[in-house]
Design a protein around this motif. Structure first.
Motif, short mmCIF file in Angstrom:
data_model
loop_
_atom_site.label_atom_id
_atom_site.label_comp_id
_atom_site.label_asym_id
_atom_site.label_seq_id
_atom_site.Cartn_x
_atom_site.Cartn_y
_atom_site.Cartn_z
N ILE A 86 17.70 5.60 25.01
CA ILE A 86 18.05 7.17 25.48
C ILE A 86 17.39 8.06 24.10
O ILE A 86 17.21 8.83 24.41
CB ILE A 86 19.76 6.78 24.35
CG1 ILE A 86 20.04 6.42 25.51
CG2 ILE A 86 19.84 8.18 24.05
CD1 ILE A 86 21.94 5.66 25.72
N THR A 87 17.01 7.63 23.23
CA THR A 87 16.00 7.81 21.98
C THR A 87 14.94 9.00 22.44
O THR A 87 14.62 9.58 22.41
CB THR A 87 15.93 6.79 21.01
OG1 THR A 87 16.84 6.00 19.86
CG2 THR A 87 14.84 7.41 19.85
N GLN B 178 14.53 9.62 25.54
CA GLN B 178 14.50 10.59 26.49
C GLN B 178 14.76 10.96 25.81
O GLN B 178 14.41 13.36 25.95
CB GLN B 178 15.21 10.26 27.03
CG GLN B 178 16.72 11.01 28.73
CD GLN B 178 14.79 11.65 29.08
OE1 GLN B 178 14.21 10.85 29.53
NE2 GLN B 178 14.49 12.40 29.68
N ALA B 179 15.69 11.51 24.59
CA ALA B 179 16.08 12.99 23.69
C ALA B 179 15.14 13.37 23.20
O ALA B 179 15.64 15.07 22.69
CB ALA B 179 17.71 12.39 23.06
N GLY C 12 17.13 16.21 27.49
CA GLY C 12 18.13 15.65 27.39
C GLY C 12 18.65 16.33 28.74
O GLY C 12 19.86 15.36 29.47
N HIS C 13 19.09 17.45 28.45
CA HIS C 13 20.50 18.42 29.38
C HIS C 13 19.15 19.53 29.97
O HIS C 13 19.16 19.93 29.34
CB HIS C 13 21.13 18.69 28.80
CG HIS C 13 22.36 19.50 30.49
ND1 HIS C 13 23.57 18.62 30.77
CD2 HIS C 13 22.95 20.48 30.32
CE1 HIS C 13 23.72 19.59 31.82
NE2 HIS C 13 23.53 20.59 30.82
N PHE D 24 27.30 4.93 27.12
CA PHE D 24 26.74 6.00 27.51
C PHE D 24 27.26 6.77 29.06
O PHE D 24 27.21 6.08 30.08
CB PHE D 24 25.09 6.48 27.73
CG PHE D 24 25.22 7.65 27.12
CD1 PHE D 24 24.13 8.15 26.24
CD2 PHE D 24 24.90 9.05 28.74
CE1 PHE D 24 23.93 9.17 25.97
CE2 PHE D 24 24.41 10.18 28.58
CZ PHE D 24 23.88 11.05 27.34
N ASN E 4 22.64 13.77 34.05
CA ASN E 4 21.29 14.49 33.01
C ASN E 4 20.04 13.12 32.97
O ASN E 4 20.63 12.19 32.28
CB ASN E 4 21.90 15.17 31.71
CG ASN E 4 22.49 14.49 31.14
OD1 ASN E 4 22.77 13.20 30.93
ND2 ASN E 4 23.52 15.07 30.27
N LEU F 271 19.69 12.01 30.03
CA LEU F 271 20.16 10.71 28.85
C LEU F 271 21.09 10.13 30.06
O LEU F 271 20.77 9.10 29.26
CB LEU F 271 20.43 11.96 27.69
CG LEU F 271 20.39 11.91 26.34
CD1 LEU F 271 21.28 12.86 25.76
CD2 LEU F 271 19.11 11.34 25.97
N ALA G 132 20.05 6.19 30.16
CA ALA G 132 20.66 5.34 29.57
C ALA G 132 20.83 4.29 31.32
O ALA G 132 21.34 2.86 30.75
CB ALA G 132 21.83 5.63 29.43
#
Length: 410
Positions: free
Chosen positions: A68-69, A71-72, A76-77, A260, A288, A290, A294
């Protein structure tokens, strides 16, 4: 959260700020690691519910945090005007694990209810007017998913619900055959194990009958694997325990994101794949980057760490140990893998769940006579043994309290 905030303060603020749809929270939780969580007073609990079969890898798992980190930090979206590599990769992985034939496809949503809403719309696109669901079913709280859910207490406040849904007694093959006979049923919705009904498996014979009869009558078989999927029963998907059984549509969520929010609809083969056409359904957040990252982390960890076999082994061992207790209030254990219901001979499940919480164990009572466990897939025999050892004392205390309480008092 302010360091000075107490559980009482937070309870009061919760009541003042949130709608009362869930009632008062049992505890205010502050953090979690592995299979344990801590409340705001610092008390530790063994999490045997995993957010209702959601936290597949437990709490703060390094693989999920890293995915997650990472990808962020990149994307993200983006909305579904665009695609992303994680979204495509997750869809491909789900199709692979589901052993879906060529021409299959995935739609991503944010929850189990949303996945079932999409499946409802897929069924509507067949042009047939009737949909069948089962007694004791639970498919979600949104209007379409609620129409598929049999519990009257959930349905009554919101009627009229979307029409055309009929309920059949789970396990009654003759009723199923009679209902399908006119040839106007779009789909049958079923959970391989009815979790909210008290962890009640439909059984191999009935699931095979569902597949055979729906195929004979040109009806879609929709399996709701929101609670049973993604390794929860020791298979990627619960229906895979039955050789040759494959639905037309499968819905997923809960454990797929490991905490998530992500849901999915898997359509098997081109017939189901092509029912929803461009513009007929959509989602802003579904799939999306993120959420997809996950999901990939969860699936990858289950595979790399051999968690499917682990779930089967640990679940079977726990079942044996609970039955070996020989306690008169334990009537049996239902379920598969790490979706288990301890059946009680007396309606003491709710006070038992409350007593377990005070003793440091998070469990759930889906009905008056069943204690449900759906712990993280990473839980060990040793960790489960602490609950098994505590269970007789908890049962005795709750039974003694019930015996000393005058009828009608709570």
């Amino acid at each position: 959260m302010s360091e000075q905030a107490t559980a009482g303060d937070l309870d009061q603020r919760y009541g003042a700020a949130l709608l009362p749809v869930f009632g008062a929270p049992q505890k205010v939780l502050a953090r979690g690691t592995g299979v344990h969580v801590w409340d705001t007073d610092g008390k530790q609990y063994l999490d045997l519910l995993a957010g209702i079969a959601v936290n597949s890898l437990g709490h703060a798992h390094p693989a999920l945090l890293a995915a997650i980190t990472k990808q962020a930090e990149t994307l993200g979206h983006v909305s579904n005007f665009f695609a992303s590599a994680p979204q495509i990769e997750l869809a491909e992985k789900l199709l692979e694990l589901a052993q879906a034939p060529e021409g299959s496809g995935v739609f991503f949503a944010n929850s189990g209810a949303e996945a079932n809403e999409a499946a409802f719309k897929i069924a509507r696109r067949t042009g047939r007017p009737r949909i069948l669901a089962l007694t004791s079913s639970f498919h979600g709280r949104t209007m379409g998913a609620l129409a598929l859910t049999s519990k009257e207490a959930y349905r009554a406040p919101f009627e009229p619900l979307p029409g055309g849904v009929e309920f059949l007694e789970a396990g009654d093959e003759q009723a199923l055959e009679a209902a399908l006979a006119p040839g106007d049923v779009a789909a049958v919705f079923a959970e391989p194990i009815q979790g909210e009904a008290g962890v009640r498996p439909l059984g191999e014979d009935y699931l095979r009958a569902l597949r055979r009869l729906t195929r004979e009558h040109g009806t879609l078989l929709v399996l709701d694997e929101v609670q049973t999927g993604v390794g929860r029963t020791g298979r990627w998907f619960a229906h895979q325990a039955i050789e040759g059984l494959q639905p037309d549509v499968m819905t997923l969520a809960k454990g797929l994101g490991g905490g998530f929010p992500v849901g999915a609809v898997v359509c098997f083969g081109p017939e189901a794949h092509d029912l929803l056409q461009p513009g007929q359904h959509g989602t802003t957040f579904g799939g999306n980057p993120l959420a997809s990252a996950a999901g990939l982390a969860v699936l990858g960890t289950i595979l790399e760490d051999g968690l499917l076999e682990h779930v089967r082994t640990v679940g079977e061992g726990f079942t044996r140990e609970v039955l070996a207790l020989g306690h008169p209030l334990i009537a049996g254990v239902r379920g598969q893998g790490l979706l288990l219901g301890i059946a009680l001979s007396e309606p003491l499940a709710k006070p038992l769940a409350a007593a377990a919480l005070e003793a440091g164990f998070i469990v759930n009572a889906p009905d008056e006579s069943t204690l449900r466990l759906a712990p993280p897939l990473i839980i060990t025999d040793t960790e489960l043994a602490t609950f098994t050892a505590a269970l007789p004392g908890l049962l005795d205390a709750v039974a003694a309290r019930a015996a000393s309480t005058p009828e009608g008092e709570h």
